[in-house]
Scaffold this active site. Structure first.
Site, mmCIF file in Angstrom:
data_model
loop_
_atom_site.group_PDB
_atom_site.id
_atom_site.type_symbol
_atom_site.label_atom_id
_atom_site.label_comp_id
_atom_site.label_asym_id
_atom_site.label_seq_id
_atom_site.Cartn_x
_atom_site.Cartn_y
_atom_site.Cartn_z
ATOM 1 N N ASP A 1 0.849 -1.193 0.000
ATOM 2 C CA ASP A 1 0.000 0.000 0.000
ATOM 3 C C ASP A 1 0.886 1.246 0.000
ATOM 4 O O ASP A 1 1.718 1.402 0.896
ATOM 5 C CB ASP A 1 -0.887 -0.040 1.256
ATOM 6 C CG ASP A 1 -1.622 1.271 1.481
ATOM 7 O OD1 ASP A 1 -1.888 1.985 0.491
ATOM 8 O OD2 ASP A 1 -1.937 1.574 2.656
ATOM 9 N N ASP B 1 -1.973 -1.373 -3.643
ATOM 10 C CA ASP B 1 -2.323 -0.667 -4.878
ATOM 11 C C ASP B 1 -1.278 -0.901 -5.971
ATOM 12 O O ASP B 1 -0.236 -1.511 -5.717
ATOM 13 C CB ASP B 1 -2.505 0.836 -4.593
ATOM 14 C CG ASP B 1 -1.393 1.388 -3.722
ATOM 15 O OD1 ASP B 1 -0.218 1.139 -4.044
ATOM 16 O OD2 ASP B 1 -1.702 2.048 -2.689
ATOM 17 N N ASP C 1 -6.753 -11.333 -14.606
ATOM 18 C CA ASP C 1 -7.753 -12.301 -14.185
ATOM 19 C C ASP C 1 -9.047 -12.009 -14.930
ATOM 20 O O ASP C 1 -9.518 -10.869 -14.916
ATOM 21 C CB ASP C 1 -7.976 -12.151 -12.664
ATOM 22 C CG ASP C 1 -8.199 -13.475 -11.964
ATOM 23 O OD1 ASP C 1 -9.066 -14.225 -12.433
ATOM 24 O OD2 ASP C 1 -7.532 -13.733 -10.954
ATOM 25 N N ASP D 1 -11.077 -17.278 -14.268
ATOM 26 C CA ASP D 1 -11.736 -17.693 -13.036
ATOM 27 C C ASP D 1 -12.878 -18.673 -13.323
ATOM 28 O O ASP D 1 -13.712 -18.425 -14.197
ATOM 29 C CB ASP D 1 -12.311 -16.427 -12.367
ATOM 30 C CG ASP D 1 -12.789 -16.685 -10.960
ATOM 31 O OD1 ASP D 1 -11.955 -17.027 -10.124
ATOM 32 O OD2 ASP D 1 -14.000 -16.521 -10.705
ATOM 33 N N GLU E 1 -9.106 -21.671 -14.585
ATOM 34 C CA GLU E 1 -9.234 -22.191 -13.236
ATOM 35 C C GLU E 1 -10.423 -23.117 -13.200
ATOM 36 O O GLU E 1 -11.471 -22.796 -13.763
ATOM 37 C CB GLU E 1 -9.438 -21.054 -12.239
ATOM 38 C CG GLU E 1 -9.288 -21.526 -10.816
ATOM 39 C CD GLU E 1 -10.344 -20.973 -9.901
ATOM 40 O OE1 GLU E 1 -11.370 -20.462 -10.394
ATOM 41 O OE2 GLU E 1 -10.171 -21.058 -8.685
ATOM 42 N N HIS F 1 -4.475 -17.492 -3.462
ATOM 43 C CA HIS F 1 -5.224 -16.638 -2.546
ATOM 44 C C HIS F 1 -6.467 -17.313 -1.964
ATOM 45 O O HIS F 1 -7.181 -16.697 -1.183
ATOM 46 C CB HIS F 1 -5.636 -15.362 -3.301
ATOM 47 C CG HIS F 1 -6.554 -15.681 -4.440
ATOM 48 N ND1 HIS F 1 -6.134 -16.382 -5.557
ATOM 49 C CD2 HIS F 1 -7.870 -15.431 -4.643
ATOM 50 C CE1 HIS F 1 -7.160 -16.533 -6.383
ATOM 51 N NE2 HIS F 1 -8.223 -15.971 -5.847
ATOM 52 N N ASP F 2 -6.758 -18.543 -2.365
ATOM 53 C CA ASP F 2 -7.966 -19.233 -1.907
ATOM 54 C C ASP F 2 -7.691 -20.335 -0.889
ATOM 55 O O ASP F 2 -8.638 -20.998 -0.435
ATOM 56 C CB ASP F 2 -8.689 -19.887 -3.083
ATOM 57 C CG ASP F 2 -9.357 -18.874 -3.998
ATOM 58 O OD1 ASP F 2 -9.688 -17.767 -3.532
ATOM 59 O OD2 ASP F 2 -9.542 -19.204 -5.193
HETATM 60 O O1 TEU Z 1 -12.293 -19.565 -6.934
HETATM 61 C C1 TEU Z 1 -13.059 -20.653 -7.370
HETATM 62 C C2 TEU Z 1 -13.237 -21.668 -6.385
HETATM 63 O O2 TEU Z 1 -13.471 -22.807 -6.709
HETATM 64 C C3 TEU Z 1 -13.169 -21.227 -4.995
HETATM 65 O O3 TEU Z 1 -14.449 -20.874 -4.646
HETATM 66 C C4 TEU Z 1 -12.661 -22.247 -4.135
HETATM 67 O O4 TEU Z 1 -13.478 -23.383 -4.127
HETATM 68 C C5 TEU Z 1 -12.658 -21.702 -2.766
HETATM 69 O O5 TEU Z 1 -12.170 -20.406 -2.787
HETATM 70 C C6 TEU Z 1 -11.810 -22.537 -1.923
HETATM 71 O O6 TEU Z 1 -11.816 -21.981 -0.673
HETATM 72 C C7 TEU Z 1 -12.296 -18.436 -7.724
HETATM 73 C C8 TEU Z 1 -11.440 -17.350 -7.121
HETATM 74 O O7 TEU Z 1 -10.106 -17.767 -7.111
HETATM 75 C C9 TEU Z 1 -11.975 -17.012 -5.775
HETATM 76 O O8 TEU Z 1 -11.164 -16.081 -5.113
HETATM 77 C C10 TEU Z 1 -13.363 -16.445 -5.986
HETATM 78 O O9 TEU Z 1 -13.960 -16.200 -4.756
HETATM 79 C C11 TEU Z 1 -14.250 -17.391 -6.776
HETATM 80 O O10 TEU Z 1 -13.592 -17.928 -7.923
HETATM 81 C C12 TEU Z 1 -15.462 -16.669 -7.298
HETATM 82 O O11 TEU Z 1 -15.096 -15.766 -8.283
#
Ligand code: TEU
Length: 552
Positions: A21, A29, A98, A199, A254, A327-328
């Site tokens: 940031d 940012d 993305d 995505d 993805e 990030h998930d």
């Molecule tokens: O993630 C897709 C997805 O399958 C996720 O929902 C995953 O199952 C979950 O995050 C696991 O904890 C993508 C993106 O990477 C995610 O950040 C988004 O929230 C989601 O799509 C919806 O756009």
């Protein structure tokens, strides 16, 4: 095997909110990315994949886009983006954006128009149905808990949302929608963007008649009801023909629901759809019947099998993506390594694994310094909508909330979203203001500045390993074979082609191990290891040790 730049690339993934940031508003940012470009370049990576930076009300942190052609002012707007792209190209870095095209934000003007009336020209951009017996049209649930349908009072119909109710699913069966999305993709390519991570692209084609799910396990519903719909390959080919094939770009789709059987259909070189996919076989490895928030133990053999089977599935005319976190999911060192005593060794082991596999390698921000999971004391410290919804649902179901808190600690997406730890100063050097998500308190120990100074840091090991992969294309293109015979703690594989023959050994545990093999030890030389201090016998490994041996 066809050679391509994107096959040889190492991709660095940035989650911009948490990266750096510069304005003091607590949110990362584009200026912050600019400030750190030399750092990123110094890792030796080739490509940056930026999580969504478009205009968005941020119900799901940018995965709910309200304008596909506008860069969010929170991140610095279009002007900052133009500078970023130009500077990246000057430094020889490529930029992958993305594309979130399964759904939009409910604040996107298409949806705003669509919900006004059943006759709106935008109505068919989304998926609307009448209710059934006073409830939603079918029994589908959202990825983020609750029904996948939201009732809309104005027109007395429900709309479909696989994710939050502020992320209505687009209707890809409508050719106008496909045209709109292809135009968006082309718009960014014309600006000079080098590719897209797409995505949940596996979800865009909905099954005919939207049948009820009959599966108990959410993962099964994903595979059979939500993903890989009847027209998915038609739509991807169409996108390829209309736009992708005209540019020298890379695509990675993805895909929840992408498995060993259908994976090759997305990425087969002769199929002209996508270059690569992210499958989730190792990411969902601990999901129980209730999904991610119902975690189950898994074994190293299950984990190895995923890599081995996917290599096999894609080796004839396809290409894989190699990643251990994003990030998930929780942090890779906390999940697959040891974030305690063997933090350094295990983070380096995982780096060795990533960078010696066949496929394009993706490194998620912070993993290059071994950032770990966080354990916030209160649910109010969490931001992630998936976590908060799962919490609410658990409460409604009367679950033991103390026990559920420890599940949140291990599973929450916020584990990967804590601000990047740049130094041991205020807020880990991420922001002068209050960070949107609290910094992991271990930043005083784990941070970039400290690792820059330490030649044997995780950070410097990443640099060495990336350079090592670049110097040895065998590690990119060469054949792969797993050799450890289902050893419960060792992962050993061979990578070879005409130019070289490598044996790579990893010890996923504290107890020292020796690889039992007939291979002639005298023909191997130790080229690299994550630790000098452990076992000296070539086929022996200390706690969390990795070795790369080369056969003469
Ligand atoms: O993630 C897709 C997805 O399958 C996720 O929902 C995953 O199952 C979950 O995050 C696991 O904890 C993508 C993106 O990477 C995610 O950040 C988004 O929230 C989601 O799509 C919806 O756009």
């Amino acid at each position: 095997m066809n050679k391509k730049w994107w096959k040889e690339s190492v991709v660095y993934q940035i989650y911009p909110r948490s990266f750096m940031d510069t304005t003091g508003n607590g949110v990362g940012d584009i200026q912050g990315i600019l400030k750190k470009l030399d750092y990123i370049k110094s890792l030796g990576v080739d490509v940056i994949w930026l999580c969504p930076i478009y205009e968005s009300p941020n119900d799901d942190n940018g995965y709910d886009i309200s304008h596909y052609r506008k860069i969010s002012e929170d991140f610095g707007g279009q002007a900052a983006f133009d500078v970023l792209l130009e500077q990246m190209h000057q430094k020889g870095l490529k930029l992958v954006m993305d594309l979130v095209a399964n759904h939009t934000s409910d604040e996107h003007h298409w949806f705003q128009e669509a919900k006004k009336s059943k006759d709106s020209p935008f109505r068919d951009y989304y998926i609307w149905r009448d209710g059934r017996n006073g409830g939603p049209p079918n029994n589908w649930t959202s990825f983020f808990s609750g029904s996948a349908w939201q009732y809309d009072d104005t027109t007395k119909q429900y709309y479909l949302h696989y994710f939050t109710k502020k992320q209505p699913d687009l209707n890809w069966d409508n050719p106008k929608v496909r045209k709109e999305i292809f135009d968006v993709v082309e718009y960014w390519f014309k600006k000079g963007v080098d590719g897209f991570r797409m995505d949940v692209i596996s979800l865009i084609s909905k099954p005919d008649g939207l049948p009820d799910t009959t599966f108990e396990k959410f993962q099964d519903t994903i595979v059979h009801n939500y993903a890989n719909g009847p027209k998915i390959h038609q739509y991807l080919r169409e996108m390829n023909q209309e736009v992708l094939s005209k540019y020298d770009i890379m695509t990675v789709g993805e895909g929840p629901g992408i498995d060993l059987k259908n994976g090759p259909l997305y990425v087969g070189e002769d199929r002209k759809e996508l270059d690569m996919v992210f499958h989730f076989d190792h990411m969902f490895i601990d999901c129980g019947i209730g999904g991610k928030y119902d975690p189950q133990p898994f074994t190293l053999n299950q984990f190895k099998k995923v890599f081995t089977q996917w290599d096999e599935a894609l080796k004839h005319g396809g290409w894989g993506s190699i990643f251990l976190g994003n990030h998930d999911f929780s942090r890779m060192v906390s999940r697959f390594g040891d974030d305690g005593e063997y933090h350094r060794e295990s983070a380096k082991l995982l780096a060795t694994l990533l960078l010696t596999m066949r496929g394009t390698v993706y490194v998620y921000q912070g993993d290059e310094i071994g950032m770990t999971n966080v354990a916030y004391p209160n649910i109010s410290d969490y931001n992630d909508v998936e976590t908060l919804n799962a919490w609410k649902e658990a409460e409604q179901n009367g679950q033991n909330m103390n026990a559920f808190m420890s599940i949140v600690h291990s599973q929450s997406r916020d584990n990967a979203r804590t601000p990047v730890q740049w130094n041991d100063k205020k807020n880990a050097g991420f922001s002068t203001g209050t960070p949107w998500l609290r910094v992991n308190p271990n930043y005083t120990r784990i941070n970039v500045a400290q690792q820059e100074e330490d030649p044997s840091s995780i950070l410097n090991f990443y640099r060495e390993m990336i350079a090592f992969r670049k110097a040895n294309p065998t590690l990119v293109y060469g054949d792969y074979e797993c050799l450890d015979g289902e050893h419960p703690q060792l992962y050993v594989y061979r990578r070879w082609d005409e130019e070289g023959d490598f044996l790579i050994l990893h010890n996923f545990g504290d107890a020292p191990q020796t690889f039992d093999t007939d291979l002639p030890e005298e023909e191997y030389a130790l080229i690299k290891s994550n630790s000098d201090t452990f076992a000296s016998e070539k086929f022996s490994l200390g706690a969390w040790q990795s070795k790369i041996l080369k056969r003469s």
